[in-house]
Scaffold this motif. Structure first.
Motif, mmCIF file in Angstrom:
data_model
loop_
_atom_site.group_PDB
_atom_site.id
_atom_site.type_symbol
_atom_site.label_atom_id
_atom_site.label_comp_id
_atom_site.label_asym_id
_atom_site.label_seq_id
_atom_site.Cartn_x
_atom_site.Cartn_y
_atom_site.Cartn_z
ATOM 1 N N ALA A 15 44.151 37.725 34.403
ATOM 2 C CA ALA A 15 43.546 36.780 35.585
ATOM 3 C C ALA A 15 41.701 36.506 35.688
ATOM 4 O O ALA A 15 41.461 35.900 35.398
ATOM 5 N N MET A 16 41.472 37.367 35.049
ATOM 6 C CA MET A 16 40.405 37.403 34.500
ATOM 7 C C MET A 16 40.200 36.590 33.155
ATOM 8 O O MET A 16 38.727 36.807 32.850
ATOM 9 N N HIS A 17 41.323 36.444 32.317
ATOM 10 C CA HIS A 17 40.646 35.795 31.363
ATOM 11 C C HIS A 17 41.191 34.445 31.279
ATOM 12 O O HIS A 17 42.336 33.979 30.522
ATOM 13 N N ARG A 18 42.009 34.146 32.952
ATOM 14 C CA ARG A 18 42.725 32.791 32.499
ATOM 15 C C ARG A 18 43.748 33.072 32.131
ATOM 16 O O ARG A 18 44.221 31.698 31.601
ATOM 17 N N ARG A 19 44.543 34.299 32.103
ATOM 18 C CA ARG A 19 46.162 34.173 31.837
ATOM 19 C C ARG A 19 47.351 33.727 32.454
ATOM 20 O O ARG A 19 47.465 34.123 33.654
ATOM 21 N N ARG A 64 48.513 41.989 35.067
ATOM 22 C CA ARG A 64 48.740 40.273 35.565
ATOM 23 C C ARG A 64 47.492 40.154 35.766
ATOM 24 O O ARG A 64 46.427 39.371 35.665
ATOM 25 N N TYR A 65 46.875 41.262 36.286
ATOM 26 C CA TYR A 65 45.112 41.039 37.043
ATOM 27 C C TYR A 65 44.435 41.241 35.548
ATOM 28 O O TYR A 65 42.701 40.587 36.004
ATOM 29 N N PHE A 66 44.220 41.509 34.376
ATOM 30 C CA PHE A 66 43.581 42.173 33.768
ATOM 31 C C PHE A 66 43.172 40.682 33.007
ATOM 32 O O PHE A 66 42.412 40.085 32.821
#
Lengths: 251, 258
Positions: free
Chosen positions: B116-120, B112-114
């Motif tokens: 979030a860097m790509h608005r997933r 989820r964190y990584f």
């Protein structure tokens, strides 16, 4: 700056902390226990009427020093892990901005520090009857600011340590001189001129000055806000110094 | 040049825009030459295998393509931009050999964190976890996983961003044969969908899953060829033997020249 990525970073750091309840307990409880020691240390002193108890002076300063020390340690270790585990390098290949990462850390740990200083301040006031003129909310404010300072210095120092052992060794280098010179042991205007000059450029001195302003006045003073501004300046300067240590490219 | 790089007569026919274009790439680190004047281009929408003995410069080359490696000379262009260009950070996914994830977070929180860097969103996070077969362990702490599961978390953290270029350093080490086969099927589907993949491996039988192979030795490009060409040039149907033959021929050629 991207608030979404900063928020995600802060949430991630807090989740990491949540997975470690023992550390949370230590962060919240230890300052209150140490305050108890300080209280009983000066239990039997007799002061002439009108002179504040030593606890009111030392205990107050310790409220601001705890979050600084704790957050410095927590941050430098966490950030070192981030550097050595490869997650930092990986993060820096994503669209995240360095400021999102730095402020995400600062945000998460300052929330932790706010909780910590609320507990410690409550104990100081309600259990040991800390007696100062100013507003306890301002005490918490200075404590949180101090914790952010600890976070910023921890982020910076983690760049100069390769192992956790080295990171811990930065505490005697960075933290203890500030505690010695901040006015806790000897008032700053009574130090020799060299030490006083050194203490003038150490950020912790300004938080102690601010606390003394709060202790001595029932309303917030201009001198206190000036100290707070100086501290914010220190925090931003240290974060600015820490930023280039997050490298997107390495040899 | 003295190395045996083949002329690019085997360039796959379809795509016109190269995924990666490397010209005269050299990397020196502490006086040692890690990469020595590499020239090649990698087609987009294909799987390119990066093969070579340990220490041949595979990881350094991958890092240079991602843009995290400081290079000494040459150019690395990725999808018509310089490697490491801020705009590429949305499009390039990199999975390091040592899994780089947060051990003290759950699998889901890592992805989820990584993401979030790509608005997933949540569904995309779940999909990435499903893709690496960790659905049942999503809520477990990453530190409690086995080695193979641990590296799959790292892979999921890259898959979640659905990159156009996916660079994987030894992604199948420590995985069982079933899972390895599943992952290669997944890589093939990604490539069919237009993703460019660069995958390093030690397991030579995996080379057969790649469209083209880059053979590295001592920081030099020994050859760029298809698995079939490797079989014929190395005079063996066994890719491992064929690779060994090529490497030994190169060593002998260098020995003779010296």
């Amino acid at each position: 700056m991207n608030p979404r990525m900063m928020g995600a970073t802060a949430a991630r750091v807090l989740r990491q902390l949540r997975g470690d309840p023992r550390s949370i307990a230590l962060i919240l409880v230890v300052p209150a226990v140490l305050l108890t020691f300080v209280y009983y240390l000066f239990e039997n002193e007799t002061m002439p009427p009108g002179i504040p108890r030593t606890f009111d002076r030392v205990g107050l300063m310790m409220l601001a020093i705890f979050p600084f020390v704790v957050m410095f340690l927590v941050t430098s270790i966490t950030m070192l892990r981030e550097r050595t585990s490869g997650t930092l390098e990986r993060l820096l290949t994503t669209p995240i901005h360095k400021a999102d990462l730095l402020f995400g850390y600062a945000l998460a740990f300052s929330m932790m520090a706010a909780l910590q200083s609320l507990v410690a301040t409550a104990v100081a006031y309600w259990v040991f009857g800390l007696d100062i003129k100013g507003n306890p909310g301002l005490v918490v404010l200075v404590a949180v600011l101090n914790s952010v300072l600890g976070v910023a210095l921890g982020l910076l120092c983690s760049a100069f340590a390769r192992t956790e052992f080295q990171a811990v060794q930065f505490m005697p280098v960075v933290v203890i001189p500030q505690i010695l010179l901040c006015g806790l042991f000897v008032a700053r205007d009574q130090m020799n001129s060299v030490l006083e000059a050194v203490s003038n450029v150490l950020p912790l001195s300004y938080s102690v000055d601010a606390l003394q302003e709060i202790a001595g006045h029932s309303t917030s003073t201009a001198a206190m806000w000036a100290d707070v501004l100086v501290m914010i300046g220190f925090v931003l300067a240290v974060l600015l110094l820490a930023s280039p240590t997050l490298r997107r490219q390495t040899p | 040049m003295s190395h045996l790089a083949l002329p690019h007569d085997n360039a796959p026919s379809a795509p016109s825009v190269p995924g990666v274009e490397v010209r005269g790439l050299s990397v020196r680190r502490a006086k040692a030459t890690v990469l020595a004047g590499l020239n090649f281009s990698i087609p987009s929408g294909r799987i390119t295998g990066l093969l070579g003995p340990s220490g041949s410069g595979k990881t350094t080359l991958m890092r240079a393509i991602v843009g995290v490696q400081r290079i000494t000379s040459g150019t690395v262009r990725v999808m018509d931009k310089d490697a490491g260009d801020p705009e590429l950070r949305r499009d390039v996914g990199y999975v390091t050999q040592a899994p780089s994830v947060y051990r003290d977070l759950s699998v889901e929180d890592n992805v989820r964190y990584f993401g979030a860097m790509h608005r997933r969103n949540r569904a995309q996070v779940r999909e990435a976890i499903d893709a690496v077969g960790l659905t049942d362990l999503a809520r477990g702490r990453t530190a409690d996983l086995s080695g193979g599961q641990f590296s799959r978390v790292s892979l999921a953290c890259a898959l979640v961003s659905t990159p156009r270029l996916l660079i994987l350093d030894e992604p199948t080490v420590g995985l069982d044969p079933v899972l390895r086969a599943e992952l290669w099927e997944r890589f093939a589907r990604l490539a069919a969908g237009g993703t460019t993949l660069i995958i390093s491996s030690h397991v030579m039988e995996e080379a057969s899953h790649c469209d083209t192979l880059l053979l590295l030795r001592d920081g030099k490009l020994l050859a760029q060829l298809t698995p079939d060409e490797l079989r014929s040039r190395g005079a063996s149907d066994d890719l491992e033997l064929a690779f060994l033959h090529l490497i030994r021929a190169d060593i002998a050629a260098q020995g003779g020249a010296a």
